[in-house]
Scaffold this motif. Structure first.
Motif, short mmCIF file in Angstrom:
data_model
loop_
_atom_site.label_atom_id
_atom_site.label_comp_id
_atom_site.label_asym_id
_atom_site.label_seq_id
_atom_site.Cartn_x
_atom_site.Cartn_y
_atom_site.Cartn_z
N LEU A 195 -8.23 6.19 2.17
CA LEU A 195 -7.80 5.49 0.97
C LEU A 195 -8.02 3.99 1.03
N THR A 196 -8.78 3.51 2.01
CA THR A 196 -9.01 2.07 2.12
C THR A 196 -9.62 1.51 0.85
N ASP A 197 -10.55 2.23 0.28
CA ASP A 197 -11.24 1.75 -0.91
C ASP A 197 -10.85 2.51 -2.18
N PHE A 198 -9.82 3.34 -2.09
CA PHE A 198 -9.40 4.14 -3.24
C PHE A 198 -7.88 4.12 -3.36
N THR A 199 -7.39 4.18 -4.57
CA THR A 199 -5.98 4.53 -4.75
C THR A 199 -5.86 6.03 -4.56
N VAL A 257 0.84 -1.20 0.00
CA VAL A 257 0.00 0.00 0.00
C VAL A 257 0.87 1.25 0.00
N ALA A 258 1.91 1.25 0.85
CA ALA A 258 2.82 2.40 0.90
C ALA A 258 3.48 2.63 -0.45
N GLN A 259 3.92 1.57 -1.09
CA GLN A 259 4.57 1.72 -2.38
C GLN A 259 3.60 2.20 -3.45
N ALA A 260 2.34 1.75 -3.38
CA ALA A 260 1.33 2.21 -4.34
C ALA A 260 1.04 3.69 -4.16
N ILE A 261 0.95 4.14 -2.90
CA ILE A 261 0.73 5.56 -2.62
C ILE A 261 1.90 6.39 -3.14
N ARG A 282 -4.50 8.12 -6.55
CA ARG A 282 -4.83 8.76 -7.82
C ARG A 282 -6.34 8.85 -8.01
N ASP A 283 -7.06 7.75 -7.74
CA ASP A 283 -8.53 7.76 -7.89
C ASP A 283 -9.15 8.76 -6.93
N PHE A 284 -8.64 8.77 -5.70
CA PHE A 284 -9.15 9.68 -4.69
C PHE A 284 -8.98 11.13 -5.15
N TRP A 285 -7.82 11.40 -5.70
CA TRP A 285 -7.52 12.77 -6.14
C TRP A 285 -8.38 13.16 -7.33
N GLU A 286 -8.45 12.28 -8.31
CA GLU A 286 -9.19 12.61 -9.52
C GLU A 286 -10.68 12.72 -9.28
N ALA A 287 -11.20 11.98 -8.27
CA ALA A 287 -12.63 12.07 -7.95
C ALA A 287 -12.98 13.41 -7.32
N THR A 322 4.02 5.65 -5.50
CA THR A 322 4.02 5.66 -6.97
C THR A 322 2.98 6.62 -7.51
N ASP A 323 1.75 6.55 -6.97
CA ASP A 323 0.69 7.46 -7.40
C ASP A 323 1.08 8.91 -7.17
N ALA A 324 1.66 9.18 -6.00
CA ALA A 324 2.02 10.55 -5.66
C ALA A 324 3.03 11.11 -6.65
N PHE A 325 4.02 10.31 -7.00
CA PHE A 325 5.03 10.79 -7.94
C PHE A 325 4.43 11.02 -9.32
N GLU A 326 3.57 10.11 -9.75
CA GLU A 326 2.94 10.25 -11.06
C GLU A 326 2.00 11.46 -11.10
N MET A 327 1.44 11.84 -9.94
CA MET A 327 0.59 13.02 -9.86
C MET A 327 1.40 14.31 -9.96
N GLY A 328 2.69 14.23 -9.64
CA GLY A 328 3.54 15.41 -9.69
C GLY A 328 4.15 15.82 -8.37
N ILE A 329 3.87 15.08 -7.30
CA ILE A 329 4.47 15.36 -5.99
C ILE A 329 5.93 14.91 -6.02
N ARG A 330 6.82 15.75 -5.50
CA ARG A 330 8.24 15.43 -5.55
C ARG A 330 8.91 15.39 -4.19
N GLY A 331 8.29 15.94 -3.16
CA GLY A 331 8.85 15.91 -1.81
C GLY A 331 8.11 14.91 -0.95
N LEU A 332 8.83 14.05 -0.26
CA LEU A 332 8.23 13.00 0.58
C LEU A 332 8.88 13.05 1.95
N VAL A 333 8.06 13.21 2.98
CA VAL A 333 8.55 13.30 4.35
C VAL A 333 7.90 12.21 5.19
N PHE A 334 8.73 11.46 5.90
CA PHE A 334 8.24 10.44 6.83
C PHE A 334 8.33 11.01 8.24
N LYS A 335 7.20 11.16 8.90
CA LYS A 335 7.14 11.75 10.24
C LYS A 335 5.77 11.43 10.81
#
Length: 377
Positions: free
Chosen positions: A322-326, A66-70, A328-333, A72-85
């Protein structure tokens, strides 16, 4: 120019977001620039001002797939900064190293905020993948570390930071220590700076505790907070070592209100170096809107979605799940848009520490119909 020290902290980096700021000024939605991903909600410390101040960490660990899918989607959407906290200590996730390497391989610029747990076990992964790491130290003596974090690990932490910094061979990751301080620990300011110097880190950040986000009330009074900030600034000014000493001078809303009758506008400067105006603690208090709210996206370990770190964990500002959405789907909806409008109207202002103030100030100016004197340099 690329080799200048501390260009990572340059206020000019805001202009890399110029296109998005112009879009927001026109009333358009934008893709967030940074994703804060909480891969777990578990924490082994009990900090007083934690985003989970009641200690109700529910020990959720995000599934790796799930983390890897998120990511991947985030990068494809155009997000470039990722912070783990966030809601837990990220290094406690058993597959954290795998997640870090996957994000690095995709192309993210990655930051980690940690209490120092597993610093040595993950040192190789951190050095390979991170742009920065900030270690929440919050105590320059064993007694204060135990008081603030509820764990007796000061000597181990101090030594592991030293061993970690000497392993770095390049410019990154930028390594910093942060100290959130109560007034009663004011005498530890020079000790904290010395600790950072001896550890060989790039910077040490010191600031008074504030708790708008989580409802935490510091033990110090507004007057004591002001004295603490003044003392931090004094030590930062006289520091002559090669390490950068950052004096966090943000003033909480409650403290600001209590000192309002005695304000000296010319002397009050925010942490973003912009002079405050109109007797308000941030432009959001003047405009009653936060047009920059959509620049940051927060996803918690249980897959709840928030905009802005200040609303993390506040159910009334949850954008969805995001349990029932990727992602990308969540964003586009666009189902998040009604909640985003609530943030833009500043309904979250009582919980705000104004992290978007510098962006909002620029957006508000760009949105002006008549930009008087714009041709004068």
């Amino acid at each position: 120019m690329d080799g200048l020290r501390y260009n990572e902290f340059s206020p000019m980096k805001i202009w890399t977001q110029a296109d998005k700021l112009k879009m927001l000024a026109r009333g358009e939605d934008v893709c967030p620039s940074t994703l804060e991903l909480d891969v777990c909600s578990h924490c082994n410390h009990k900090c007083s001002w934690c985003v989970d101040p009641k200690g109700s960490h529910d020990n959720v660990f995000m599934d790796v797939a799930v983390a890897q899918a998120i990511i991947t989607d985030a990068f494809e959407m155009g997000i470039r900064g990722l912070v783990f906290k966030g809601g837990g200590e990220p290094s406690l996730h058993p597959e954290f190293e795998q997640i870090l390497k996957a994000a690095k391989m995709i192309g993210f610029e990655i930051g980690v905020v940690t209490n120092g747990t597993n610093l040595e076990r993950l040192s190789a992964a951190y050095l390979e993948t991170l742009a920065y790491i900030r270690i929440s130290t919050d105590g320059a003596t064993p007694t204060t570390r135990l008081k603030t974090h509820g764990i007796d690990d000061f000597d181990e932490l101090r030594d592991s930071i030293k061993r970690f910094t000497v392993k770095r061979t390049g410019r990154h990751p930028v390594i910093g220590l942060s100290f959130c301080m109560e007034y009663e620990d004011i005498n530890e300011i020079p000790l904290a700076i010395t600790m950072g110097e001896k550890a060989g880190v790039d910077y040490t950040l010191l600031r008074p505790v504030f708790g708008e986000e989580v409802g935490y009330t510091p033990t110090h009074s507004p007057k004591e907070a002001a004295l603490l900030r003044k003392e931090i600034a004094k030590h930062a000014a006289i520091h002559t070592g090669k390490m950068l000493v950052m004096a966090g001078n943000w003033k909480g809303d409650k403290e600001f209100e209590s000192s309002k009758p005695n304000i000296n506008i010319s002397a009050m400067v925010r942490r973003d170096m912009l002079v405050q105006e109109n007797h308000s603690n941030g432009i959001e208090h003047q405009t009653h809107r936060c047009l920059a709210a959509g620049l940051l996206l927060v996803i918690t370990a249980n897959l709840d979605v928030y905009f802005c770190c200040c609303t993390r964990g506040l159910p009334q500002f949850k954008m969805g799940n995001l349990t029932d959405f990727t992602l990308r789907d969540f964003w586009e909806a666009g189902k998040f848009k009604p909640q985003l409008e609530r943030l833009k109207r500043c309904e979250c202002l009582p919980f705000c520490t104004h992290p978007m103030e510098k962006y909002n100030r620029i957006i508000e100016y760009l949105s002006l119909e008549h930009k008087h004197h714009a041709n004068f340099i």
